[in-house]
Design a protein around this motif. Structure first.
Motif, PDB file in Angstrom:
ATOM      1  N   CYS A  60       0.842  -1.197   0.000  1.00 25.96           N
ATOM      2  CA  CYS A  60       0.000   0.000   0.000  1.00 25.96           C
ATOM      3  C   CYS A  60       0.886   1.259   0.000  1.00 25.96           C
ATOM      4  CB  CYS A  60      -0.896  -0.021   1.237  1.00 25.96           C
ATOM      5  SG  CYS A  60      -1.832   1.500   1.465  1.00 25.96           S
ATOM      6  N   CYS A  63       0.247   2.957   3.849  1.00 26.33           N
ATOM      7  CA  CYS A  63       0.596   2.291   5.117  1.00 26.33           C
ATOM      8  C   CYS A  63       1.674   1.238   4.943  1.00 26.33           C
ATOM      9  CB  CYS A  63      -0.644   1.682   5.758  1.00 26.33           C
ATOM     10  SG  CYS A  63      -1.255   0.205   4.936  1.00 26.33           S
ATOM     11  N   CYS A 106      -4.321  -0.102   0.029  1.00 28.66           N
ATOM     12  CA  CYS A 106      -5.118  -1.183   0.612  1.00 28.66           C
ATOM     13  C   CYS A 106      -6.537  -0.650   0.821  1.00 28.66           C
ATOM     14  CB  CYS A 106      -4.504  -1.652   1.936  1.00 28.66           C
ATOM     15  SG  CYS A 106      -4.620  -0.478   3.294  1.00 28.66           S
ATOM     16  N   CYS A 109      -6.908   1.908   3.818  1.00 29.43           N
ATOM     17  CA  CYS A 109      -6.418   3.276   3.576  1.00 29.43           C
ATOM     18  C   CYS A 109      -7.308   3.968   2.560  1.00 29.43           C
ATOM     19  CB  CYS A 109      -4.982   3.258   3.065  1.00 29.43           C
ATOM     20  SG  CYS A 109      -3.766   2.929   4.358  1.00 29.43           S
ATOM     21  N   ARG A 193      -3.683   3.238  13.161  1.00 29.75           N
ATOM     22  CA  ARG A 193      -4.789   2.330  13.500  1.00 29.75           C
ATOM     23  C   ARG A 193      -4.192   1.002  13.996  1.00 29.75           C
ATOM     24  NH1 ARG A 193      -5.025   2.761   7.619  1.00 29.75           N
ATOM     25  NH2 ARG A 193      -4.754   0.717   6.650  1.00 29.75           N
TER      26      ARG A 193
HETATM   27 ZN   LIG Z   1      -2.840   1.000   3.452  1.00 27.04          ZN
END
Ligand SMILES: [Zn+2]
Length: 289
Positions: A60, A63, A106, A109, A193
């Motif tokens: 991703c 992230c 992803c 996100c 997160r």
């Molecule tokens: Zn992500």
């Protein structure tokens, strides 16, 4: 998040000037002057996903996770549909098929970012593309050109920005901001997160610490030879920090930071001076290899 290299001028064939579906899709955008639920097939075609996966090593953009289960999605950095910050804005529909606006994200996100695109200078918000002979002028779409550039987007883009200038990892793996752009990006991409922080980066640090603790505890109890313990520590550093970097696994930016600041993340957690000495010796051996 880590910087990636993407050549904006070398576009996947399906977004080339002579691709018929691409020309047709641009024609619809020209007529509708909005996204209007067009087909997603063109920008999320297998060839575009393949090109992006190569650039991002299957991770991703935001992230750096290699998601298990749900595949990565093509994400529009500037949203193609109505903006969260200004619902009277049509969204940057004219960038729906623009290569420099397509990232890989992803699903978590992607859904968190949604249609957000905060900018520093609100009066500079670009509300419409330039039209030439009634058609969207494509040169206008290139995101490093004016006027898009002078909007000064606040969100970090790993294809343009160096995230290291804006973000840093705390000793427990939480991402902290160094700049206001870093802060807004942490918030909107939700980079702390649970899956990324508590069950991700913090868990990695804790696992490395626990493994080292067990080895060093055995050493203190059984009076093992320091050179053997140093070798065991080297193996742990190699397996748990160096290897993920070599394999380009999830969170490589974090692993690189862990390797660079091994003292901050790991050595500082051990109070005993003789243990710190062994850890430093092993660490120096690994990085000099
Ligand atoms: Zn992500």
């Amino acid at each position: 998040m880590r910087k990636v290299n993407k050549n904006f001028l070398i576009r996947p064939k399906s977004l080339g000037a002579f691709g018929a579906p691409y020309r047709k899709a641009l024609g619809i955008l020209n007529r509708n002057r909005s996204w209007s639920n067009q087909s997603t097939a063109l920008y999320s075609s297998p060839s575009i996903l393949e090109s992006l996966n190569k650039i991002y090593d299957g991770k991703c953009a935001y992230c750096e996770l290699i998601p298990q289960g749900s595949p990565l999605q093509v994400e529009h950095f500037r949203p193609k549909d109505k903006l969260a910050e200004d619902t009277s804005h049509t969204g940057y529909y004219w960038l729906a098929y623009e290569w420099s606006n397509l990232l890989l994200a992803c699903s978590n996100c992607n859904s968190r970012k949604g249609n957000h695109f905060p900018i520093r200078f609100v009066p500079n918000r670009v509300i419409t593309p330039t039209f030439k002979n009634g058609e969207i002028c494509e040169r206008h779409n290139y995101i490093l050109n004016e006027p898009l550039k002078v909007e000064s987007g606040m969100l970090l883009n790993p294809e343009i920005d160096d995230p290291q200038q804006h973000l840093v990892y705390s000793p427990v793996g939480k991402i902290l901001d160094l700049t206001d752009r870093g802060g807004i990006s942490i918030e909107i991409y939700d980079l702390n997160r649970d899956e990324l922080y508590l069950n991700g980066r913090k868990k990695i640090i804790d696992e490395i610490y626990s493994k080292l603790f067990r080895v060093l505890n055995r050493y203190l109890k059984n009076n093992r030879h320091p050179e053997i313990v140093i070798e065991d520590i080297e193996d742990i550093i190699n397996d748990m920090i160096v290897q993920p970097i070599v394999e380009k696994s999830s969170f490589t930016a974090f692993f690189k930071s862990l390797l660079l600041r091994f003292d901050l993340y790991i050595i500082d957690r051990f109070p005993q001076h003789n243990i710190k000495f062994l850890l430093r010796r092993a660490y120096r051996n690994v990085i000099s290899e």
